[in-house]
Design an enzyme around this catalytic site. Structure first.
Site, PDB file in Angstrom:
ATOM      1  CB  SER A 146     -34.013 -14.394 -30.464  1.00 24.27           C
ATOM      2  OG  SER A 146     -34.132 -14.151 -28.698  1.00 24.27           O
ATOM      3  CE1 TYR A 159     -28.335 -12.969 -29.784  1.00 25.78           C
ATOM      4  CE2 TYR A 159     -30.702 -12.030 -28.783  1.00 25.78           C
ATOM      5  CZ  TYR A 159     -29.376 -13.383 -29.314  1.00 25.78           C
ATOM      6  OH  TYR A 159     -30.274 -14.571 -29.160  1.00 25.78           O
TER       7      TYR A 159
END
Ligand code: NAD
Length: 264
Positions: A146, A159
Site C-alpha cells: 500500500s 495497517y
C-alpha cells in the site's frame, strides 16, 4: 488480450473481491491457470469462480477457503494450489483487512488480526511456495502492500505497520533470490475503488458532517493528488507486468500506483 501468461499457474489470495479478483481475472484472461481464495457469501464466491473459470475455459476456477489469519491454513492453501494447478509459478499475496481508530482506542484483537492477515500470511505463503519455484527455476512473488507501506496516516496503526513490514519482507526475500530467475516485488496502491476503501467514506462523512461526495474528495482522497480513485484494473495491469515476460530485472521494488501521493 495477449496471452502472455500461457502455461503459468497462479494463486491470488483474497480474490473473491476487489483488487485480488481483478488480478485473478486478468491473469486468467492472459492465459494463466488461477486458484482463488477469500471469504464471501456462497453465491459471490460461486460467481467469482465461474467468471475466472470462464476466462480459463473451465466451469469454475479452483478455490481455497483458507483463513489467512491461521498459518497452517496458509501452508495448506499453497499445497492445495500446487496440487490443483500442477505447480505454483506466481504467488500474489493480496488478502487484507482494515480498521481505523486512534492508538489508545485500537482494539488488541483487530491489531492482531491485521498483522496476521495483512503481513504474517505473506511470510507463511512465501516460505511454502519458494521451494517449488526454486526447483522449477522460475517464480514471481507479488505482495500487494500500500502507499501506507511507505508513508503513514493517523488512526491506521496496525495497517501502516503491517504494510511497512510487507515492504521490508519483500526486499529481504528479493535479496535472497536475487541470483535466481525468481523475483519478489511489492505494489503500493493509493486509494483503489474497492469495498475495503469505499467503506471508509461513510464514517468520514459522518465525522465531518459533510456529504459522502465531499468526504471522498476532501478527506479520503486528500493525499491523492489525482483526486480520483485508482481503478482495480490499473493495479491488475501492474501485477500482470510483474508476472509477465520482460520484468525479470525488477526485484525488491515497492512500486507506487497512487495518483501522485508519494510524490507530494
Ligand atoms: P476487499 O475488501 O475488496 O478484498 C479483500 C479480500 O481479502 C477479500 O477477498 C476477502 O474475502 C479477503 N480476506 C479478508 N480476510 C481474509 C482472511 N482472513 N483469509 C482469507 N481471505 C481474506 O479489499 P481490497 O481493497 O481489494 O484490498 C486488497 C488488498 O489491497 C489488501 O491487502 C489491501 O490492504 C490492499 N490495498 C487496498 C487499497 C484500497 O484502496 N482498496 C489500497 C492499498 C492497498
Amino acid at each position: 488480450m495477449e496471452r502472455i501468461l500461457e502455461g503459468r499457474t497462479a494463486l491470488v489470495t483474497g480474490s473473491t473481491s476487489g483488487i485480488g479478483h481483478g488480478i485473478a481475472l486478468l491473469y486468467a484472461q492472459a492465459g494463466a491457470k488461477v486458484m482463488l481464495n477469500g471469504f464471501g457469501k456462497p453465491e459471490e464466491i460461486a460467481r467469482a469462480r465461474a467468471e475466472v473459470g470462464a476466462a480459463m475455459g473451465v466451469a469454475e476456477a479452483p478455490y481455497s477457503d483458507a483463513d489467512l489469519s491461521k498459518p497452517e491454513a496458509v501452508r495448506g492453501m499453497v499445497r492445495a494450489a500446487e496440487a490443483a494447478l500442477g505447480s505454483l509459478d506466481i504467488l500474489v499475496n493480496n488478502a487484507g483487512i482494515q480498521y481505523v481508530a486512534p492508538v489508545e482506542e485500537f482494539p488488541e484483537a483487530k491489531f492482531d488480526a491485521i498483522i496476521a492477515i495483512n503481513f504474517a500470511s505473506n511470510f507463511h505463503a512465501i516460505k511454502a511456495a519458494l521451494p517449488g519455484m526454486k526447483a522449477r527455476g522460475w517464480g514471481r512473488i507479488i505482495n500487494i502492500a500500500s502507499a501506507h507501506g511507505l508513508v503513514a496516516s493517523p488512526h491506521k496503526v496496525a495497517y501502516v505497520a503491517a504494510k511497512h513490514a510487507v515492504v521490508g519482507m519483500t526486499k529481504t526475500v528479493a535479496l535472497e533470490i536475487a541470483e535466481t530467475p525468481l523475483t519478489c516485488n511489492a505494489i503500493c496502491p493509493g486509494f483503489v475503488r474497492t469495498p475495503l476503501a469505499e467503506a471508509q467514506v461513510k464514517p468520514l462523512a459522518e465525522e465531518h458532517h459533510v456529504s459522502e461526495e465531499v468526504a471522498l474528495k476532501d478527506y479520503l482522497l486528500e493525499k491523492q493528488p489525482s483526486k480520483r480513485w485508482v481503478e482495480v484494473e490499473e493495479v491488475a495491469r501492474m501485477a500482470l507486468y510483474l508476472a509477465g515476460p520482460g520484468s525479470g530485472a525488477v526485484n525488491g521494488a515497492a512500486l507506487s500506483i497512487d495518483g501522485g501521493w508519494l510524490a507530494a
